[in-house]
Design an enzyme around this catalytic site. Structure first.
Site, PDB file in Angstrom:
ATOM      1  N   THR A  68      54.316  35.489 110.575  1.00 47.97           N
ATOM      2  CA  THR A  68      54.222  34.322 109.999  1.00 47.97           C
ATOM      3  C   THR A  68      53.250  33.668 110.813  1.00 47.97           C
ATOM      4  O   THR A  68      53.050  33.862 112.084  1.00 47.97           O
ATOM      5  CB  THR A  68      55.597  33.241 109.905  1.00 47.97           C
ATOM      6  OG1 THR A  68      56.494  34.227 109.058  1.00 47.97           O
ATOM      7  CG2 THR A  68      55.381  32.138 109.387  1.00 47.97           C
ATOM      8  N   GLY A  96      58.340  33.954 113.738  1.00 53.29           N
ATOM      9  CA  GLY A  96      59.413  34.617 114.526  1.00 53.29           C
ATOM     10  C   GLY A  96      60.339  34.811 113.616  1.00 53.29           C
ATOM     11  O   GLY A  96      61.423  35.053 114.310  1.00 53.29           O
TER      12      GLY A  96
END
Length: 557
Positions: A364, A456
């Site tokens: 991301t 994460g």
């Protein structure tokens, strides 16, 4: 081989200017914290040209789609938290499941999950939302012309950018994973560390989007190329899926604590509810934390006790609010948080099997921006894994996501992050998959004081939680707060605390945790890549996580 990871980008920007807003903040200049040097330079360039926070966000997002292809994207989706003219907003441009998707699409004849089918290849892709999301943000709040904001990205795609050593290693890992399964190597096989990497097909795609807007991506030639790739690779996305895609403007999650207000992601992100629970439960156990040293064994144990309860609720209740009735108010009610806090054992591990939902039954990228008017953007977008599904749209040059893995392919079976889910997050056509992305903005007295976010996966909100603790409870300077050791616990695997190689658990702390019964595990990738900006009066401070290759810049007017 290094594991292929899920990545998030983060960037922050601020700039001084005159303002008539009651929430005006004339700053000493601007600032940006971005996941690579190219994103930082472009944000600074847009701010110097008179662009606002949203303009800088749009330009940076398109740039990272070129220079940070492991996570930056136009073939994925994300969330954007905004604070404009003293009012909070939240833009959901998450991917959605194609109309042909079904609850059992990743199961074999025996009802078991088929390995990697939701992660690799065209069938792993949801309908992308990034281009429409950036367009809608710009249409509502932008100042500079749309086409100007894509110019830097087009330049990097045409002329190339220098490939970082770490980026090349991610590419090597991806080649090994996707080899023979997708066309990834056709486009990224010639990428070399230290050399310029050119993407001519992507440059042409960005030129078309700059000229024609989102209709080019969702209804034009780019849409034709995307659907042709789907048909060739037996994916599910159709012209109708693309034409029907819509963003959602939602009410941001609001958390009031310690005189601050945190605005962050509501459902379909689990991050906002999780942060509300983490902060609320911790506040109810304040006496346990008093005098406890940061990242001591006792501190880490207390975090684990809180986090396992948050993950129990996440697994059972959370999903797309347009499809499932989620008890948000009850999950964040002060009385409920007090009840959950009472279950925390400050001295020993609570048995995993007894930590149940409390009610009755990678990669991301993030960037953060603040402008001189006190407006802010905190944006997180993603392809999920490094380089997404590994499928490049032929002739268009961009990667497609593998976000379908964020659904619960089978309730109770873990996804690639080891996180389990329930029927609330089961696959349905048109549904948005549950996320952990938590783009966040902190205000005090109505003015922005912190913009923060990270990649994460399931580690996103636990990483942000720890950084908030470091800043507001331990009063660390921003750089130290971001660089400090971070750990993670998510209920399952049982009694396991994860750390990263950047700041491993070792020595006395590790021995004490093992003596309590914890298993300590290096998760194999960095514990996030925080990008943050702090505003203190007129002063600006940036921090780019040393775990990544990001850059922080202060931009003088």
């Amino acid at each position: 081989m290094q594991p292929v990871l899920f990545r998030t980008l983060s960037l922050g920007v601020a700039i001084a200017a005159a303002s008539s807003s009651a929430f005006a903040a004339t700053l000493d200049g601007g600032a940006v914290a971005a996941p690579d040097e190219y994103g930082a330079k472009v944000a600074a360039q847009i701010l110097k040209a008179g662009g606002n926070a949203v303009d800088a966000a749009v330009a940076t997002a398109f740039t990272l789609a070129v220079t940070y292809p492991e996570a930056g994207n136009i073939g994925g989706g994300g969330f954007m938290t905004l604070y404009m003219d003293g009012k909070p907003y939240f833009l959901d441009y998450r991917e959605v499941a194609p109309k042909a998707a079904s609850k059992t699409m990743y199961l074999d004849d025996k009802g078991e999950v088929i390995e990697n089918l939701s992660l690799v290849g065209a069938k792993a892709a949801g309908v992308p939302g990034t281009v429409m999301g950036l367009w809608e943000a710009h249409k509502r709040f932008g100042k500079l012309p749309w086409s100007e904001l894509l110019t830097p990205a087009i330049g990097y795609a045409q002329k190339g950018f220098k490939v970082a050593d770490k980026q090349f290693q991610y590419r090597q890992d991806a080649v090994a994973l996707f080899n023979g399964k997708t066309n990834f190597g056709d486009y990224f096989g010639h990428m070399k560390a230290g050399e310029a990497f050119l993407q001519p097909d992507l440059a042409k795609t960005l030129e078309r989007i700059a000229d024609k807007g989102p209709d080019e991506f969702y209804k034009g030639h780019t849409a034709d190329l995307l659907v042709a790739q789907m048909q060739q690779d037996k994916g599910l996305i159709t012209h109708q899926d693309l034409a029907d895609y819509k963003v959602r403007w939602r009410e941001p999650m609001r958390v009031d604590w310690q005189g601050n207000t945190l605005y962050t992601a509501p459902l379909p992100s689990s991050g906002g509810i999780a942060l509300a629970q983490l902060l609320g439960i911790k506040e109810n156990r304040a006496a346990d934390f008093k005098g406890v040293e940061l990242n001591s064994a006792r501190y880490i144990h207390l975090l684990a006790e809180i986090e396992k309860r948050v993950f129990a609720d996440r697994a059972d209740y959370l999903g797309d609010p347009d499809f499932s009735k989620v008890p948000v108010a009850r999950l964040t009610d002060p009385a409920y948080l007090k009840q959950r806090a009472a279950e925390v054992n400050p001295t020993a591990i609570s048995p995993t099997e007894k930590v149940r939902p409390g009610l009755e039954p990678h990669q991301t990228t993030h960037f953060s921006i603040v402008d001189a008017d006190g407006n802010a953007v905190s944006n997180t977008y993603t392809l999920n894994w490094d380089f997404g599904s590994g499928v490049v749209v032929k002739g268009a040059g961009f990667l497609l996501n593998d976000e379908m893995d964020d659904f619960s392919a089978k309730p109770g079976v873990a996804n690639a992050f080891g996180v389990v889910g329930s029927d609330a997050n089961a696959i349905e056509p048109g549904k948005r998959m549950l996320s952990s992305m938590s783009p966040s903005i902190v205000t005090r007295d109505g003015k922005v004081s912190l913009v923060v976010g990270t990649p994460g996966g399931s580690r996103i909100f636990t990483s942000i939680f720890q950084v908030l603790n470091n800043i507001y409870d331990f009063h660390l300077p921003l750089e130290k707060a971001v660089a400090a050791q971070r750990v993670h616990h998510q209920l399952l695997p049982k009694d396991t605390i994860y750390y990263d190689a950047y700041a491993p658990l070792a020595g006395k702390v590790a021995e004490e945790l093992k003596a309590m019964g914890y298993t300590l595990e290096d998760q194999g990738w960095n514990m996030g890549d925080i990008q943050a900006i702090r505003v203190d009066g007129k002063a600006l401070e940036t921090a780019s996580d040393p775990r990544g290759r990001g850059v922080g810049l202060v931009v003088k007017p």
